[in-house]
Motif scaffolding. Structure first.
Motif, PDB file in Angstrom:
ATOM      1  N   ALA A  81       0.873  -1.265  -0.155  1.00 20.80           N
ATOM      2  CA  ALA A  81      -0.133   0.044   0.008  1.00 20.80           C
ATOM      3  C   ALA A  81       0.991   1.179   0.106  1.00 20.80           C
ATOM      4  N   ALA A  89       0.462   4.407  -2.557  1.00 23.11           N
ATOM      5  CA  ALA A  89       0.174   5.761  -2.146  1.00 23.11           C
ATOM      6  C   ALA A  89       1.470   6.716  -2.288  1.00 23.11           C
ATOM      7  N   ARG A 138      -5.684   0.872  13.552  1.00 24.17           N
ATOM      8  CA  ARG A 138      -6.725   0.912  14.392  1.00 24.17           C
ATOM      9  C   ARG A 138      -6.743  -0.489  14.820  1.00 24.17           C
ATOM     10  N   GLU A 192      -6.871  -2.908  11.397  1.00 27.96           N
ATOM     11  CA  GLU A 192      -7.176  -2.046  10.190  1.00 27.96           C
ATOM     12  C   GLU A 192      -5.992  -1.029  10.133  1.00 27.96           C
ATOM     13  N   ASP A 224      -4.459   2.340   7.503  1.00 24.83           N
ATOM     14  CA  ASP A 224      -4.586   3.091   6.416  1.00 24.83           C
ATOM     15  C   ASP A 224      -2.889   3.625   5.929  1.00 24.83           C
ATOM     16  N   LEU A 278      -1.529   6.852   3.913  1.00 20.44           N
ATOM     17  CA  LEU A 278      -1.852   8.098   3.271  1.00 20.44           C
ATOM     18  C   LEU A 278      -0.768   8.867   2.700  1.00 20.44           C
ATOM     19  N   GLY A 301      -5.258   8.732  -0.158  1.00 21.76           N
ATOM     20  CA  GLY A 301      -4.936   7.381   0.530  1.00 21.76           C
ATOM     21  C   GLY A 301      -5.118   6.235   0.025  1.00 21.76           C
ATOM     22  N   GLU A 302      -4.620   4.995   0.418  1.00 23.68           N
ATOM     23  CA  GLU A 302      -4.822   3.783   0.079  1.00 23.68           C
ATOM     24  C   GLU A 302      -5.004   2.864   1.343  1.00 23.68           C
ATOM     25  N   HIS A 303      -6.317   2.369   1.415  1.00 20.15           N
ATOM     26  CA  HIS A 303      -6.709   1.619   2.515  1.00 20.15           C
ATOM     27  C   HIS A 303      -6.529   0.275   2.418  1.00 20.15           C
TER      28      HIS A 303
END
Length: 208
Positions: free
Chosen positions: A64, A68, A80, A87, A89, A91, A111-113
């Protein structure tokens, strides 16, 4: 005193789930990768994931990260951590990070989640998501046993393996011959967006 149950407007009980949020901002350049890896390791130390699950999440973060990446600015990695899953993220912002723990202003950057890594009965991490590029690409851990010591050595090996001259590699990677020459000579290392192209051409992601 015991905690009182929480109910919604319709009288149904509402589940309150604890979550830990951790984030850090890094310069968007390959030299940040060791610091990002250390941040990921520290964040997941108390997570419900197994060691293998933690490694899978780390690999997902780096893929990711490449998606990004931009030519400049900063990268924010945010976790998180829930009781049973994690989870993350990644960014990108064009703003330069003013400090090691500062966040970009709300609404800036793209962002790429990365999808949640579920902690099942054995705490195992989840798989890859559709936004992660080049799923067939493998990571090369530079400096580990049997691997090149640094990016310059890896680049030299990759060129020999593919039978490419520096001129041919430059055309494929969309950079100048001088740039490839400086990579091979160890004078400079690629930017994050260059690493993404290297991943597409060579099928490997060299990580320090």
């Amino acid at each position: 005193m015991a905690a009182q149950p929480v109910y919604g407007s319709g009288g149904e009980p509402i589940e309150v789930m604890p979550v830990v949020v951790l984030f850090q901002v890094f310069p968007a350049r390959p030299s940040s990768i060791p610091d990002i890896r250390d941040f990921v390791r520290r964040c997941l130390a108390e997570s419900p994931l197994t060691e293998e699950g933690t490694r899978e999440v780390g690999d997902t973060v780096f893929r990711a990260l490449l998606d990004a990446a931009g030519p400049s600015g900063s990268i924010q990695v945010a976790f998180r951590i829930f009781p049973e899953h994690v989870e993350v993220d990644v960014l990108h912002s064009e703003l330069q990070p003013p400090g090691r723990s500062a966040a970009p202003a709300p609404g800036t950057g793209t962002g790429e989640h990365a999808p949640p890594a579920a902690g099942g009965p054995d705490g195992q991490g989840g798989g890859q998501g559709g936004q992660i590029s080049a799923p067939g690409a493998s990571f090369v851990r530079l400096g580990e046993d049997g691997q090149p010591a640094n990016f310059a050595d890896w680049m030299s090996v990759a060129l020999r393996r593919e039978g490419l001259t520096q001129e041919a590699a430059a055309r494929l990677l969309g950079v100048s011959v001088k740039t490839v020459s400086r990579w091979v000579g160890g004078a400079t290392e690629p930017r994050l967006r260059d690493l993404r192209r290297i991943q597409e051409v060579f099928g490997e992601i060299p990580l320090q």
